[in-house]
Design an enzyme around this catalytic site. Sequence first.
Site, short mmCIF file in Angstrom:
data_model
loop_
_atom_site.label_atom_id
_atom_site.label_comp_id
_atom_site.label_asym_id
_atom_site.label_seq_id
_atom_site.Cartn_x
_atom_site.Cartn_y
_atom_site.Cartn_z
N HIS A 1 -10.93 12.19 23.41
CA HIS A 1 -11.38 10.94 23.70
C HIS A 1 -12.64 10.80 24.60
O HIS A 1 -13.54 9.93 24.69
CB HIS A 1 -10.31 10.25 24.58
CG HIS A 1 -8.92 9.72 23.89
ND1 HIS A 1 -8.21 10.60 23.18
CD2 HIS A 1 -9.04 8.63 23.19
CE1 HIS A 1 -7.58 9.88 22.46
NE2 HIS A 1 -7.79 8.73 22.59
N GLY A 2 -12.88 11.86 25.25
CA GLY A 2 -14.33 12.04 26.15
C GLY A 2 -14.62 13.15 26.83
O GLY A 2 -13.77 13.94 27.13
#
Length: 468
Positions: free
Chosen positions: A323-324
């Site tokens: 996700h990041g």
Amino acid sequence: MLFNSLHFAAFLPCVVLLYYLIPYRFRYLMLLVASYYFYMSWKMEYIVLIMGSTVIDYFAAKKIAGATLKEIRRRWLVLSLLSNLGILFGFKYFNFFSDSARQMFEAFDLSIHVPYFDVLLPVGISFYTFQTLSYTIDVYRGKTQPEKHFGIFALYVSFFPQLVAGPIERSTHLLPQFRQKVVFSYENFRIGLWLMALGFYKKLVIADRVAIYVNEIYADPQSAGGMQIILATFFFAFQIYCDFSGYSDIAIGSARLMGYDLMENFKRPYFARSLSDFWRRWHVSLSSWFKDYLYIPLGGNRKGYLRLNINLMIVFLVSGLWHGANWTFVLWGGIHGSWLVLENFMSRAIGPKIKLPRLVSIFITFSITCLGWIFFRADNVGDAFILIRNIFQPSGGLSFAEFTLFDICLSLALIGLLELYHIFEEKDRFYVLNASWFVRWPAYIGVALLISWFGKFFEPSEFIYFQF
């Protein structure tokens, strides 16, 4: 190109009209050109990355299918994996690991130069990378045959409705649809337009509205009080859901206008009665991808109770990192993984005999999910812990200059309307479309009026998952 922009409002009708006007044999080419144009509207140079992944995976899959020796097949699979994951690592994670290494060296008073690349993260790289990887892995496993038509395969990689933020489609589901001759269907238009309307309601009416409050509170965690943090986190839970599921609805609806069926990506996740149930409902295309291509290859639940829980933790830590490139996302994944391990332990210790009332289990699951959202939304780990600490501090009031008490009440009412609709949708995904005309038409008109009255049309904001 943003779905919530005038650019897309002109682009989509032109594409759909051309799609039905031109001969069937040229449709794939028109959609491919439209998809490349759609992506190049952000940054023209990065189309090279999509083309590169397309070429590598097209030929790698053909070589895998054509090889008789397992060693040769494995080499071509490794080439595909290293190429796609290498591009993803270089653009998304190199600076994250470089910064982490630099901070570690500084903690030991070591002065070592660590390289840093100033590059813009390509939009949607995590999504189309996983989509192409699933294709080559499925060919290697013998679950599908390689696509012989390069243009159709290129369209599978870059199909514009789901290119930037999913759903992450499987080749076994989407590729055959590009070979089907689609004729105009009123039913497809009815479903497509309804899904798009729901998507725009979620994004413009709810997500962009509550984002004002969320951004204000999370930008200054030191000054926020308990009720402000609780409300901001509650709002963020619906901001990220409405933003992301809204994108998915618009994507699925846009594809349906042309007769293509994309997988349902969200299934009322805040009605989940456990965290495992939540992950059967939230971002279904990603959670099923991790299950099929990471969890099961690691051994799944086939190698004992301890290995099952280790595999779950690995999957959710990797999911957080997907996700990041920030430790906040890793911790978010760790929270979900740890709670799933706890659920397994409780199920093993207590058994299925004791069941909490439905509303109680939904509340507990939602509360744990919101705890995770604090780490997901916070700018850094320090801010996340400040927010958790300040939950127990008094707050001066819920509203602030740009977000009055009326705005708070209006936002809660608009969220309530969506959840009321979800109650009916839980029984029938197309409840409104399948209802009689005196239910359908008031619903159509009501959604249109709510979007026109309360939608945030000016300065359209990007969808949250573009950054992933």
